[in-house]
Design a protein around this motif. Structure first.
Motif, PDB file in Angstrom:
ATOM      1  N   PHE A 296      -7.938  10.363   6.041  1.00 54.01           N
ATOM      2  CA  PHE A 296      -7.716   8.924   5.979  1.00 54.01           C
ATOM      3  C   PHE A 296      -8.949   8.099   6.339  1.00 54.01           C
ATOM      4  O   PHE A 296      -9.300   7.146   5.634  1.00 54.01           O
ATOM      5  N   ASP A 297      -9.615   8.433   7.446  1.00 56.71           N
ATOM      6  CA  ASP A 297     -10.729   7.606   7.904  1.00 56.71           C
ATOM      7  C   ASP A 297     -11.869   7.577   6.887  1.00 56.71           C
ATOM      8  O   ASP A 297     -12.517   6.540   6.688  1.00 56.71           O
ATOM      9  N   ALA A 299     -11.513   7.863   3.670  1.00 58.52           N
ATOM     10  CA  ALA A 299     -11.041   7.014   2.564  1.00 58.52           C
ATOM     11  C   ALA A 299     -11.180   5.543   2.922  1.00 58.52           C
ATOM     12  O   ALA A 299     -11.570   4.713   2.090  1.00 58.52           O
ATOM     13  N   VAL A 300     -10.891   5.205   4.180  1.00 59.17           N
ATOM     14  CA  VAL A 300     -11.023   3.812   4.629  1.00 59.17           C
ATOM     15  C   VAL A 300     -12.481   3.378   4.594  1.00 59.17           C
ATOM     16  O   VAL A 300     -12.800   2.254   4.179  1.00 59.17           O
ATOM     17  N   ARG A 301     -13.386   4.250   5.019  1.00 62.28           N
ATOM     18  CA  ARG A 301     -14.811   3.895   4.971  1.00 62.28           C
ATOM     19  C   ARG A 301     -15.273   3.669   3.535  1.00 62.28           C
ATOM     20  O   ARG A 301     -16.188   2.877   3.279  1.00 62.28           O
ATOM     21  N   LYS A 302     -14.617   4.333   2.606  1.00 64.96           N
ATOM     22  CA  LYS A 302     -15.010   4.235   1.201  1.00 64.96           C
ATOM     23  C   LYS A 302     -14.472   2.975   0.543  1.00 64.96           C
ATOM     24  O   LYS A 302     -15.194   2.280  -0.186  1.00 64.96           O
ATOM     25  N   VAL A 303     -13.195   2.653   0.790  1.00 62.69           N
ATOM     26  CA  VAL A 303     -12.577   1.530   0.074  1.00 62.69           C
ATOM     27  C   VAL A 303     -12.129   0.384   0.981  1.00 62.69           C
ATOM     28  O   VAL A 303     -11.757  -0.690   0.488  1.00 62.69           O
ATOM     29  N   GLY A 304     -12.130   0.611   2.320  1.00 61.04           N
ATOM     30  CA  GLY A 304     -11.737  -0.448   3.248  1.00 61.04           C
ATOM     31  C   GLY A 304     -10.232  -0.613   3.330  1.00 61.04           C
ATOM     32  O   GLY A 304      -9.476   0.126   2.681  1.00 61.04           O
ATOM     33  N   PRO A 305      -9.804  -1.618   4.117  1.00 60.39           N
ATOM     34  CA  PRO A 305     -10.626  -2.474   4.980  1.00 60.39           C
ATOM     35  C   PRO A 305     -11.120  -1.709   6.217  1.00 60.39           C
ATOM     36  O   PRO A 305     -10.491  -0.748   6.646  1.00 60.39           O
ATOM     37  N   GLN A 306     -12.215  -2.162   6.773  1.00 65.40           N
ATOM     38  CA  GLN A 306     -12.869  -1.454   7.862  1.00 65.40           C
ATOM     39  C   GLN A 306     -11.932  -1.274   9.053  1.00 65.40           C
ATOM     40  O   GLN A 306     -11.274  -2.206   9.505  1.00 65.40           O
ATOM     41  N   GLY A 307     -11.875  -0.028   9.568  1.00 64.04           N
ATOM     42  CA  GLY A 307     -11.066   0.264  10.753  1.00 64.04           C
ATOM     43  C   GLY A 307      -9.572   0.297  10.516  1.00 64.04           C
ATOM     44  O   GLY A 307      -8.790   0.347  11.476  1.00 64.04           O
ATOM     45  N   PHE A 308      -9.163   0.311   9.279  1.00 67.34           N
ATOM     46  CA  PHE A 308      -7.727   0.303   8.960  1.00 67.34           C
ATOM     47  C   PHE A 308      -7.063   1.562   9.514  1.00 67.34           C
ATOM     48  O   PHE A 308      -7.628   2.651   9.458  1.00 67.34           O
ATOM     49  N   HIS A 309      -5.853   1.386  10.086  1.00 68.59           N
ATOM     50  CA  HIS A 309      -5.127   2.474  10.750  1.00 68.59           C
ATOM     51  C   HIS A 309      -3.859   2.789   9.962  1.00 68.59           C
ATOM     52  O   HIS A 309      -3.261   1.887   9.359  1.00 68.59           O
ATOM     53  N   PRO A 310      -3.416   4.042   9.931  1.00 63.03           N
ATOM     54  CA  PRO A 310      -2.186   4.369   9.199  1.00 63.03           C
ATOM     55  C   PRO A 310      -0.992   3.505   9.588  1.00 63.03           C
ATOM     56  O   PRO A 310      -0.147   3.186   8.739  1.00 63.03           O
ATOM     57  N   HIS A 311      -0.899   3.099  10.872  1.00 59.65           N
ATOM     58  CA  HIS A 311       0.255   2.287  11.286  1.00 59.65           C
ATOM     59  C   HIS A 311       0.261   0.935  10.575  1.00 59.65           C
ATOM     60  O   HIS A 311       1.328   0.318  10.414  1.00 59.65           O
ATOM     61  N   GLU A 312      -0.917   0.476  10.140  1.00 58.61           N
ATOM     62  CA  GLU A 312      -0.971  -0.813   9.441  1.00 58.61           C
ATOM     63  C   GLU A 312      -0.315  -0.740   8.065  1.00 58.61           C
ATOM     64  O   GLU A 312      -0.027  -1.776   7.458  1.00 58.61           O
TER      65      GLU A 312
END
Length: 374
Positions: A296-297, A299-312
């Motif tokens: 997950f992390d 993938a988030v660094r690749k497409v954002g948003p920055q620091g996005f967490h699974p709970h969001e």
């Protein structure tokens, strides 16, 4: 009934009070009474006014049924905390551990050697205010909640007349800045997660908590009705997997969009009912920390948003459901909130503003031909 007398008073040859092992120098007034169990009791005072005040309070307690034995509160908080924790077997393991940490980290260092009867409301307020300078408001509120529960238990056990932690002013938690993905962002994040993209889509369109997703079994998925029954949850506590009921301890049925039901079909066909729907690469429980680290992390660094967490993704599910026209009761049921008020507190700002619509309807009603105006 409580009696006050000074006949027991001992004096020396010079007529002055003498020291006694039990009552101390100068103690003159003695209050005698029988407790609800018929046991004879007594308590000494150096001043008559103090004895009379105690006797009056005693009389009220005996008559009203709120009597507290003077020695009942002579239990130290450390001992009481252990008794209280031992009585919390009904709690989920994860909740129990959080309570235990709060007690060991914050409560016992300050109150461990203090007797229950010596805890004052003002002292609790000072303690809470001190914690607020070092810890987040949410953490302070949780610690105070544990302490207050312990003291409330002492009140029920007739060790305290009232809970000195009640009415303490607590810090206000900052309102969370929830982030919500739109449909295109969910699709991009899911694609970046490769074969685990279905996990992202499932969370974003059902609103499940991670523990509920990780515990979901094949037999709980009804593809024909497009429903998922949420009846279990699994949480990692100190590296150990703890199984239990969902957060509210209530089962709920969550709807599945058709595209998600079609995607799940290949995962559950010809599998036993007790098999997990989502698993780790080794086939075990899918743990959120491992999922973030491995998939997950990045993938988030690749497409954002920055620091996005699974709970969001749970917040995203609420946002997408509300945007699609779901009312507050539907969102409450889907997310498993205990009350609609909780749902509104978290997501009320996402519901369409209908104030103008209501005003227009009232205007039309007031302008109807059958309305008489003077």
């Amino acid at each position: 009934m409580a009696d006050i007398d000074d006949r027991w008073h001992r004096r020396g040859p010079d007529g002055k009070p003498v020291r006694t092992d039990r009552y101390g120098v100068g103690a003159r007034w003695l209050v005698r009474w029988r407790d609800p169990d018929g046991k004879q009791r007594k308590k000494s005072f150096t001043r008559k006014t103090d004895a009379e005040s105690f006797a009056a309070s005693l009389e009220h307690g005996l008559r009203s049924g709120s009597y507290i034995a003077p020695e009942a509160g002579r239990v130290q908080v450390g001992e009481w905390a252990k008794r209280w924790l031992d009585a919390q077997g009904h709690l989920a393991r994860s909740t129990f551990v959080r309570y235990e940490i709060a007690i060991n980290t914050h409560i016992l260092p300050r109150w461990g050697n203090v007797h229950l009867s010596s805890i004052k409301h003002a002292d609790v307020q000072v303690w809470v205010s001190g914690l607020a300078k070092e810890w987040s408001a949410a953490s302070v509120i949780k610690v105070h909640g544990v302490f207050s529960q312990m003291l409330a238990w002492a009140v029920k056990d007739a060790r305290l007349a009232r809970n000195p932690a009640e009415g303490v002013r607590l810090p206000r938690p900052a309102l969370p800045d929830h982030r919500y993905l739109n449909h295109a962002q969910v699709a991009a994040l899911a694609d970046a997660c490769g074969s685990y993209g279905i996990v992202v889509r499932f969370l974003a369109y059902t609103g499940l908590r991670w523990g509920e997703l990780a515990a979901l079994k094949v037999g709980r998925v009804d593809l024909q009705r497009r429903r998922v029954l949420i009846a279990e949850s699994v949480t990692e506590v100190n590296g150990e997997l703890v199984w239990g009921t969902p957060k509210t301890h209530e089962r709920r049925s969550v709807p599945l969009p058709r595209f998600l039901a079609d995607e799940l079909a290949s995962r559950i066909e010809h599998r036993p009912d007790d098999a997990l729907v989502f698993t780790s690469p080794q086939g075990g429980v899918l743990r959120v920390r491992n999922f973030r680290r491995r998939v997950f992390d990045a993938a988030v660094r690749k497409v954002g948003p920055q620091g996005f967490h699974p709970h969001e993704l749970r917040h995203t599910a609420a946002s997408l459901a509300i945007a699609s026209g779901a009312d507050v009761k539907i969102v409450q049921q889907m997310l498993g909130h205990k009350t609609a008020t909780m749902t509104l507190d978290l997501y009320g700002h996402l519901f369409p503003d209908r104030l103008d619509e209501i005003a227009d309807r009232m205007d039309r009603a007031a302008s109807a031909p059958n309305v008489t105006r003077k």
